[in-house]
Design a protein around this motif. Structure first.
Motif, PDB file in Angstrom:
ATOM      1  N   ARG A 141     -21.075 -31.194  56.775  1.00 43.26           N
ATOM      2  CA  ARG A 141     -20.656 -29.784  56.777  1.00 43.26           C
ATOM      3  C   ARG A 141     -21.117 -29.093  58.070  1.00 43.26           C
ATOM      4  N   GLN A 142     -22.338 -29.396  58.480  1.00 43.33           N
ATOM      5  CA  GLN A 142     -22.873 -28.781  59.700  1.00 43.33           C
ATOM      6  C   GLN A 142     -22.086 -29.233  60.931  1.00 43.33           C
ATOM      7  N   ARG A 143     -21.698 -30.517  60.984  1.00 43.48           N
ATOM      8  CA  ARG A 143     -20.921 -31.009  62.125  1.00 43.48           C
ATOM      9  C   ARG A 143     -19.557 -30.329  62.187  1.00 43.48           C
ATOM     10  N   ILE A 144     -18.936 -30.170  61.022  1.00 40.18           N
ATOM     11  CA  ILE A 144     -17.629 -29.503  60.988  1.00 40.18           C
ATOM     12  C   ILE A 144     -17.780 -28.042  61.386  1.00 40.18           C
ATOM     13  N   GLN A 145     -18.818 -27.376  60.842  1.00 40.54           N
ATOM     14  CA  GLN A 145     -19.036 -25.955  61.119  1.00 40.54           C
ATOM     15  C   GLN A 145     -19.352 -25.731  62.593  1.00 40.54           C
ATOM     16  N   ALA A 146     -20.018 -26.698  63.212  1.00 44.43           N
ATOM     17  CA  ALA A 146     -20.411 -26.555  64.619  1.00 44.43           C
ATOM     18  C   ALA A 146     -19.197 -26.355  65.523  1.00 44.43           C
ATOM     19  N   VAL A 147     -18.057 -26.940  65.142  1.00 42.71           N
ATOM     20  CA  VAL A 147     -16.839 -26.768  65.945  1.00 42.71           C
ATOM     21  C   VAL A 147     -16.368 -25.314  65.881  1.00 42.71           C
ATOM     22  N   TYR A 148     -16.478 -24.694  64.713  1.00 47.87           N
ATOM     23  CA  TYR A 148     -16.080 -23.289  64.562  1.00 47.87           C
ATOM     24  C   TYR A 148     -16.993 -22.370  65.380  1.00 47.87           C
ATOM     25  N   ASP A 149     -18.234 -22.772  65.554  1.00 49.74           N
ATOM     26  CA  ASP A 149     -19.195 -21.949  66.288  1.00 49.74           C
ATOM     27  C   ASP A 149     -19.078 -22.118  67.803  1.00 49.74           C
ATOM     28  N   ASP A 150     -18.511 -23.242  68.249  1.00 51.10           N
ATOM     29  CA  ASP A 150     -18.324 -23.520  69.679  1.00 51.10           C
ATOM     30  C   ASP A 150     -16.869 -23.210  70.004  1.00 51.10           C
ATOM     31  N   LYS A 151     -16.623 -22.046  70.612  1.00 44.73           N
ATOM     32  CA  LYS A 151     -15.251 -21.556  70.746  1.00 44.73           C
ATOM     33  C   LYS A 151     -14.396 -22.414  71.678  1.00 44.73           C
ATOM     34  N   TYR A 154     -13.430 -25.176  69.392  1.00 47.91           N
ATOM     35  CA  TYR A 154     -12.581 -24.589  68.359  1.00 47.91           C
ATOM     36  C   TYR A 154     -11.153 -24.387  68.877  1.00 47.91           C
ATOM     37  N   ALA A 155     -11.032 -23.866  70.094  1.00 46.57           N
ATOM     38  CA  ALA A 155      -9.704 -23.636  70.666  1.00 46.57           C
ATOM     39  C   ALA A 155      -8.958 -24.957  70.872  1.00 46.57           C
ATOM     40  N   ASN A 156      -9.683 -25.994  71.308  1.00 40.41           N
ATOM     41  CA  ASN A 156      -9.063 -27.323  71.443  1.00 40.41           C
ATOM     42  C   ASN A 156      -8.523 -27.799  70.098  1.00 40.41           C
ATOM     43  N   MET A 157      -9.352 -27.638  69.051  1.00 42.18           N
ATOM     44  CA  MET A 157      -8.961 -28.079  67.709  1.00 42.18           C
ATOM     45  C   MET A 157      -7.746 -27.306  67.211  1.00 42.18           C
ATOM     46  N   ARG A 158      -7.762 -25.979  67.417  1.00 42.12           N
ATOM     47  CA  ARG A 158      -6.676 -25.147  66.906  1.00 42.12           C
ATOM     48  C   ARG A 158      -5.356 -25.427  67.635  1.00 42.12           C
ATOM     49  N   LEU A 159      -5.423 -25.694  68.934  1.00 39.88           N
ATOM     50  CA  LEU A 159      -4.200 -26.051  69.654  1.00 39.88           C
ATOM     51  C   LEU A 159      -3.582 -27.303  69.033  1.00 39.88           C
ATOM     52  N   VAL A 160      -4.421 -28.314  68.794  1.00 36.15           N
ATOM     53  CA  VAL A 160      -3.906 -29.562  68.226  1.00 36.15           C
ATOM     54  C   VAL A 160      -3.341 -29.328  66.829  1.00 36.15           C
ATOM     55  N   GLU A 161      -4.034 -28.512  66.018  1.00 36.17           N
ATOM     56  CA  GLU A 161      -3.544 -28.216  64.673  1.00 36.17           C
ATOM     57  C   GLU A 161      -2.166 -27.569  64.710  1.00 36.17           C
ATOM     58  N   GLU A 162      -1.988 -26.614  65.632  1.00 34.72           N
ATOM     59  CA  GLU A 162      -0.713 -25.904  65.718  1.00 34.72           C
ATOM     60  C   GLU A 162       0.376 -26.788  66.323  1.00 34.72           C
ATOM     61  N   MET A 163      -0.001 -27.522  67.344  1.00 33.36           N
ATOM     62  CA  MET A 163       0.956 -28.348  68.072  1.00 33.36           C
ATOM     63  C   MET A 163       1.453 -29.519  67.229  1.00 33.36           C
ATOM     64  N   CYS A 164       0.567 -30.082  66.424  1.00 34.52           N
ATOM     65  CA  CYS A 164       0.879 -31.313  65.683  1.00 34.52           C
ATOM     66  C   CYS A 164       0.969 -31.077  64.177  1.00 34.52           C
ATOM     67  N   LYS A 165       1.347 -29.850  63.786  1.00 38.46           N
ATOM     68  CA  LYS A 165       1.514 -29.539  62.361  1.00 38.46           C
ATOM     69  C   LYS A 165       2.425 -30.572  61.713  1.00 38.46           C
ATOM     70  N   GLY A 166       1.977 -31.110  60.554  1.00 36.28           N
ATOM     71  CA  GLY A 166       2.797 -32.093  59.860  1.00 36.28           C
ATOM     72  C   GLY A 166       2.651 -33.505  60.389  1.00 36.28           C
ATOM     73  N   GLU A 167       1.856 -33.688  61.456  1.00 41.50           N
ATOM     74  CA  GLU A 167       1.616 -35.016  62.016  1.00 41.50           C
ATOM     75  C   GLU A 167       0.162 -35.404  61.727  1.00 41.50           C
ATOM     76  N   PRO A 168      -0.114 -36.684  61.485  1.00 46.98           N
ATOM     77  CA  PRO A 168      -1.504 -37.091  61.223  1.00 46.98           C
ATOM     78  C   PRO A 168      -2.472 -36.675  62.323  1.00 46.98           C
ATOM     79  N   GLY A 175     -13.163 -34.791  59.573  1.00 46.15           N
ATOM     80  CA  GLY A 175     -12.771 -34.489  58.207  1.00 46.15           C
ATOM     81  C   GLY A 175     -12.523 -33.016  57.960  1.00 46.15           C
ATOM     82  N   GLU A 176     -12.272 -32.688  56.688  1.00 49.56           N
ATOM     83  CA  GLU A 176     -11.896 -31.340  56.275  1.00 49.56           C
ATOM     84  C   GLU A 176     -13.024 -30.729  55.442  1.00 49.56           C
ATOM     85  N   LEU A 177     -13.449 -29.533  55.827  1.00 50.17           N
ATOM     86  CA  LEU A 177     -14.580 -28.886  55.164  1.00 50.17           C
ATOM     87  C   LEU A 177     -14.360 -28.747  53.662  1.00 50.17           C
ATOM     88  N   GLU A 178     -13.125 -28.397  53.265  1.00 49.52           N
ATOM     89  CA  GLU A 178     -12.867 -28.154  51.836  1.00 49.52           C
ATOM     90  C   GLU A 178     -12.912 -29.436  50.999  1.00 49.52           C
TER      91      GLU A 178
END
Length: 431
Positions: A141-151, A154-168, A175-178
């Protein structure tokens, strides 16, 4: 340049690299499986649980004490994604026993230790130890949360999430926090059994070692049943032009993060791969690149500006840190640098400098056992095999026309901007 011998021992590909270059011997175990939502968090947790105890050394303290007894041997685990593969790595470094005053069979002990980590983990009633699993869940949980705290991350992660929506590839290797809370000691143990039965397995041994001795050690300790070969799915996703997405996200941040994603339509498997590396080097990969010089130095618009490739997925990502008010200017100058690449607007000097930096970077990477394994492992992830000497020669042979041809294939896909809570000048809304 690198003498790699590859032999199959059951389902394990054993890669032996005999060299007296290093004072240590290194063993690297890699497990590769497809990125998938239902397994990504289990897989993110598994190597950390495995490194927390074995049947003989059932706690982190006992395990680390044993490593100290092996003349300060080190153990590391890691998780990465390459293309749409999720890769677990366990690495053990031990001193070369030939340099020791007494002839301790350190390499044999390291093989046995790795085998114990993999096949004789600390268990409680036929499952992983609940206390260990819960402790490692907290750390995950701390490793996952650390990405949210390092902007920046975080921006790298969010770009990939948006760019590759629906792709593995949109999935994070951490992993996924939830999904962390729902993992149990029993469920993780079942996944561990499945991973050992289904994953692609590679074992690298680098150092002052003989191939025959390595294969003998592996046959003794790494006996696993064969498994059916998986069909390789392509990691490349081609989206039609005209679907450029712009995502503006607001948080309480002072420095904006402008990250831009492109589809290169070229991967490690393609003949144009070396030209793509050259393109990235001139465009944004190094300190002499166009993004660094024109966005950061000349225009003073960015705290940082660079680009990087995901070679197995065919993506190019630009990362920059800017004042929120400079969004439109920074985008325009980044677009101009891309257009310059497509127009062949770069000098012979830039070409030569980039070739030299790529060559030096590759040589530096090969200078460490870890780097050497990462370079060689590209040939496992891909169906294309690229020997190191071919890599050097291929880079040297890239022409201006090759770079322009690759630049023409690069397509803008997604623009992601993380900015402050105040409205932007043009009134765009955020997500």
């Amino acid at each position: 340049m690198v003498d790699e011998k590859v032999t199959a021992v059951g389902p394990v590909r054993v890669h032996t690299i005999s060299t007296d270059k290093y004072k240590t011997n290194t063993i690297v175990w890699k497990m590769k499986a497809p990125l998938a939502k239902e397994t990504v968090t289990l897989r993110a947790l598994l190597p950390y649980v495995l490194q927390s105890g074995t049947a003989d050394y059932p706690s982190v303290k006992a395990l680390r004490t044993y490593l100290d007894e092996l003349y300060g041997a080190t153990l590391n685990v890691d998780l990465t994604k390459k293309g749409e593969h999720h890769i677990m790595t366990i690495r053990i470094d031990v001193a070369n026993e030939r340099f020791l005053p007494e002839q301790t069979p350190l390499l044999a002990k390291a093989f046995q230790f790795l085998a114990d980590l993999l096949f004789r983990p600390a268990l409680d009633g036929g499952r992983f130890v609940t206390d260990i699993v819960e402790q490692e869940k907290r750390a995950l949980r701390q490793r996952i949360q650390a990405v949210y705290d390092d902007k920046m991350r975080y921006a790298n992660m969010r770009l990939v999430e948006e760019m590759c929506k629906g792709e593995p590839y949109a999935l994070s290797p951490n992993g996924e926090l939830e999904d962390v809370d729902g993992i149990t000691a029993e469920g993780l143990y079942r996944y561990y059994e499945r991973a050992l039965a289904e994953d692609e397995l590679d074992l690298y041994v680098i150092g002052d070692v003989a191939e025959e001795a390595v294969l003998h050690a592996v046959k003794q300790r790494f006996s696993l049943p064969d498994r059916p070969k998986r069909e390789r799915a392509s990691s490349v996703s081609v989206k039609p032009q005209g679907e450029v997405r712009e995502v503006i996200e607001r948080q309480d941040v002072k420095q904006g993060k402008l990250n831009i994603g492109y589809r290169t339509n070229v991967t490690y498997e393609d003949d144009d791969y070396y030209a793509l590396q050259m393109f990235n080097g001139i465009f944004g990969g190094f300190s002499h690149s166009k993004l660094f010089i024109n966005v950061r130095e000349k225009a003073s618009l960015a705290y940082y500006a660079a680009s990087r490739l995901e070679s197995h997925k065919g993506l190019l990502m630009v990362m920059s840190g800017i004042e929120p008010a400079n969004y439109e200017k920074a985008r325009r100058i980044i677009d101009e640098q891309m257009q310059a690449m497509k127009n062949g607007d770069f000098t012979d000097e830039e070409m030569a400098q980039t070739k030299a930096v790529i060559r030096n970077q590759l040589l530096e990477t090969l200078d460490t056992p870890r780097g050497l394994v990462e370079v060689l492992y590209h040939n496992v992830v891909s169906t294309r095999k690229r020997p190191i000497d071919e890599w050097m020669a291929g880079t040297d042979q890239v022409t201006r026309e090759d770079v322009v041809r690759v630049a023409d294939k690069v397509e803008l896909d997604t623009v992601y901007f993380l900015t402050g809570m105040e409205a932007t000048k043009d009134g765009k809304t955020g997500v």
